[in-house]
Design an enzyme around this catalytic site. Sequence first.
Site, PDB file in Angstrom:
ATOM      1  N   TYR A 244       0.827  -1.219   0.000  1.00 12.41           N
ATOM      2  CA  TYR A 244       0.000   0.000   0.000  1.00 12.41           C
ATOM      3  C   TYR A 244       0.863   1.272   0.000  1.00 12.41           C
ATOM      4  CZ  TYR A 244      -3.486   3.306   1.871  1.00 12.41           C
ATOM      5  OH  TYR A 244      -4.303   4.376   2.096  1.00 12.41           O
TER       6      TYR A 244
ATOM      7  N   ASN B  80       7.525 -10.042  -2.753  1.00 15.69           N
ATOM      8  CA  ASN B  80       7.197 -11.440  -3.097  1.00 15.69           C
ATOM      9  C   ASN B  80       5.687 -11.680  -3.131  1.00 15.69           C
ATOM     10  OD1 ASN B  80       6.595 -11.418  -0.401  1.00 15.69           O
ATOM     11  ND2 ASN B  80       7.736 -13.272   0.103  1.00 15.69           N
TER      12      ASN B  80
ATOM     13  N   SER C 161       6.222   3.097  12.863  1.00 15.31           N
ATOM     14  CA  SER C 161       4.795   3.255  13.142  1.00 15.31           C
ATOM     15  C   SER C 161       4.605   4.017  14.448  1.00 15.31           C
ATOM     16  CB  SER C 161       4.190   1.852  13.273  1.00 15.31           C
ATOM     17  OG  SER C 161       2.972   1.901  13.962  1.00 15.31           O
TER      18      SER C 161
ATOM     19  N   TYR D  61       3.555  -6.928  16.654  1.00 17.89           N
ATOM     20  CA  TYR D  61       3.806  -6.066  15.488  1.00 17.89           C
ATOM     21  C   TYR D  61       4.523  -4.779  15.922  1.00 17.89           C
ATOM     22  CZ  TYR D  61       2.843  -2.149  12.439  1.00 17.89           C
ATOM     23  OH  TYR D  61       2.991  -1.002  11.707  1.00 17.89           O
TER      24      TYR D  61
ATOM     25  N   LYS E 232       8.524  -3.128  15.339  1.00 14.45           N
ATOM     26  CA  LYS E 232       8.891  -1.777  14.888  1.00 14.45           C
ATOM     27  C   LYS E 232       9.854  -1.129  15.887  1.00 14.45           C
ATOM     28  CE  LYS E 232       6.761  -1.810  11.020  1.00 14.45           C
ATOM     29  NZ  LYS E 232       7.550  -1.892   9.771  1.00 14.45           N
TER      30      LYS E 232
ATOM     31  N   PHE F   8       1.301   7.558  11.268  1.00 16.09           N
ATOM     32  CA  PHE F   8       0.070   7.520  12.053  1.00 16.09           C
ATOM     33  C   PHE F   8      -0.949   6.677  11.268  1.00 16.09           C
ATOM     34  CE2 PHE F   8       0.827   9.745  16.010  1.00 16.09           C
ATOM     35  CZ  PHE F   8       2.172   9.956  15.825  1.00 16.09           C
TER      36      PHE F   8
ATOM     37  N   GLY G 222      -7.762  -3.309  23.087  1.00 19.49           N
ATOM     38  CA  GLY G 222      -6.441  -2.855  22.644  1.00 19.49           C
ATOM     39  C   GLY G 222      -6.426  -1.475  22.017  1.00 19.49           C
TER      40      GLY G 222
HETATM   41  N1  UFG Z   1     -12.616   1.210  13.880  1.00 18.66           N
HETATM   42  C1  UFG Z   1     -13.982   1.031  13.951  1.00 18.66           C
HETATM   43  N2  UFG Z   1     -14.531   0.073  13.156  1.00 18.66           N
HETATM   44  C2  UFG Z   1     -13.798  -0.710  12.322  1.00 18.66           C
HETATM   45  C3  UFG Z   1     -12.398  -0.515  12.250  1.00 18.66           C
HETATM   46  C4  UFG Z   1     -11.838   0.453  13.060  1.00 18.66           C
HETATM   47  O1  UFG Z   1     -14.669   1.713  14.705  1.00 18.66           O
HETATM   48  O2  UFG Z   1     -14.386  -1.570  11.648  1.00 18.66           O
HETATM   49  C5  UFG Z   1     -12.005   2.245  14.724  1.00 18.66           C
HETATM   50  C6  UFG Z   1     -10.998   1.676  15.700  1.00 18.66           C
HETATM   51  O3  UFG Z   1     -11.644   1.236  16.864  1.00 18.66           O
HETATM   52  C7  UFG Z   1     -10.097   2.898  15.908  1.00 18.66           C
HETATM   53  C8  UFG Z   1     -10.146   3.637  14.559  1.00 18.66           C
HETATM   54  O4  UFG Z   1     -11.293   3.144  13.892  1.00 18.66           O
HETATM   55  O5  UFG Z   1     -10.655   3.717  16.877  1.00 18.66           O
HETATM   56  C9  UFG Z   1      -8.927   3.370  13.705  1.00 18.66           C
HETATM   57  O6  UFG Z   1      -8.723   1.977  13.640  1.00 18.66           O
HETATM   58  P1  UFG Z   1      -7.730   1.322  12.561  1.00 18.66           P
HETATM   59  O7  UFG Z   1      -7.784  -0.158  12.767  1.00 18.66           O
HETATM   60  O8  UFG Z   1      -8.009   1.847  11.225  1.00 18.66           O
HETATM   61  O9  UFG Z   1      -6.308   1.900  12.982  1.00 18.66           O
HETATM   62  P2  UFG Z   1      -5.519   1.784  14.352  1.00 18.66           P
HETATM   63  O10 UFG Z   1      -5.383   3.175  14.846  1.00 18.66           O
HETATM   64  O11 UFG Z   1      -6.077   0.800  15.284  1.00 18.66           O
HETATM   65  O12 UFG Z   1      -4.175   1.134  13.841  1.00 18.66           O
HETATM   66  C10 UFG Z   1      -3.229   1.870  13.172  1.00 18.66           C
HETATM   67  C11 UFG Z   1      -2.464   1.013  12.173  1.00 18.66           C
HETATM   68  C12 UFG Z   1      -1.615  -0.003  12.869  1.00 18.66           C
HETATM   69  C13 UFG Z   1      -0.799   0.638  13.946  1.00 18.66           C
HETATM   70  C14 UFG Z   1      -1.675   1.410  14.883  1.00 18.66           C
HETATM   71  C15 UFG Z   1      -0.909   2.122  15.934  1.00 18.66           C
HETATM   72  O13 UFG Z   1      -3.353   0.373  11.300  1.00 18.66           O
HETATM   73  O14 UFG Z   1      -0.777  -0.622  11.935  1.00 18.66           O
HETATM   74  O15 UFG Z   1      -2.385   2.386  14.138  1.00 18.66           O
HETATM   75  O16 UFG Z   1      -1.769   2.689  16.883  1.00 18.66           O
HETATM   76  F1  UFG Z   1      -0.106  -0.264  14.658  1.00 18.66           F
END
Ligand code: UFG
Length: 342
Positions: A12, A33, A126, A151, A155, A179, A298
């Site tokens: 991506y 790969n 990250s 993960y 990092k 972010f 988490g």
């Molecule tokens: N969320 C929803 N519904 C969903 C998916 C996500 O409400 O179906 C919310 C999550 O609870 C969160 C927000 O949207 O509050 C963002 O969630 P993401 O999964 O898109 O992203 P994250 O912040 O959890 O994770 C990102 C990166 C990871 C990294 C992390 C570090 O994707 O690789 O930030 O905090 F490790």
Amino acid sequence: MSKVLVTGGCGYIGSHTIVDLINNGFEVISIDNFSRSNPLILDGIKAITGKVVSNYNIDLCDLEATKKVFEDHTDIEGIIHFAAYKMVGESVEKPLLYYHNNLVSLTNLLQLIEEFRVQNLVFSSSCSVYGNATELPVTENTLTQKAESPYAHTKQMGEAIIENFAKCYPLKYMLLRYFNPAGAHESAQIGELPIDRPQNLVPYITKTATGELEQLSIFGNDYPTKDGTCIRDYIHVMDIGGAHTAALKRMQQDPDGDWANIYNLGAGVGRSVLEAVQTFEQVNNLQLNWTYADRRPGDVIAVYADNQKAVNDLNWQLNYSFEDIMKSAYQWELTLADKVLV
Ligand code: UFG
């Protein structure tokens, strides 16, 4: 024209960065790969830039195969190392897979950097290295906390391995802490291709909008935030790509300059999940099928970046808005619905 090796070039962020590098006159070779990506992304890069990027379909954990790339290209001036597994949940279930893949590939690469005397490295890190950050916005001086997942730990360890390596080999390096990258190239020729069911918010939203997924759950509406949903810092993936080009340029043009090794790459604005959904609906003129659900274990409540250091030191400009993210992500999803994945 200087030659850059991009690992994970069909992923991506890798693919969007390649487009930006080519637009800035770099020659790019890629190693990927396809374990977490798809060859059709190479077609997309060609459609956008008119250039065929030569990709080596090899596993970076295979030192001998990787060495062949360096033997073929003894004039690599810089490496951008994206290739890694990045699914937080999967890493909790399969920690050894993550430690092996993400760290063996890195140490192999560093071994070859030393052998072939490569000067510049940009590492894909990250914001997860901050763990549950103790202050907002997060600056590069915010103390890192215990990693919340294997993960994130890979990092943190990756950063430390590079820092230690650079003490005994004259490597110029930057560690870029992303972010929440989202959106797609405005041509909709490349974008995010989650394997299996998406875990991240924006691809989940776009697949709900096309009907591929039935309903979006917003995880938690009782957080201590402006509307009860979590806050994140969404940054357009092309802006992330632009930061990598800026980082390489800075290292090449000013090798002994007064720049730091660690940079936060965020838009610098915290947006709630509800805001993301509403903005998506508004810019794409549609209604999304969504509901509130329980908190996701988490999740941190809020995290967003202070990006001033990257903006100033790297001469980095952010060109895309939150609305652009939501528009381009949906355009890519619509295009993807017509593509046959191999
Ligand atoms: N969320 C929803 N519904 C969903 C998916 C996500 O409400 O179906 C919310 C999550 O609870 C969160 C927000 O949207 O509050 C963002 O969630 P993401 O999964 O898109 O992203 P994250 O912040 O959890 O994770 C990102 C990166 C990871 C990294 C992390 C570090 O994707 O690789 O930030 O905090 F490790």
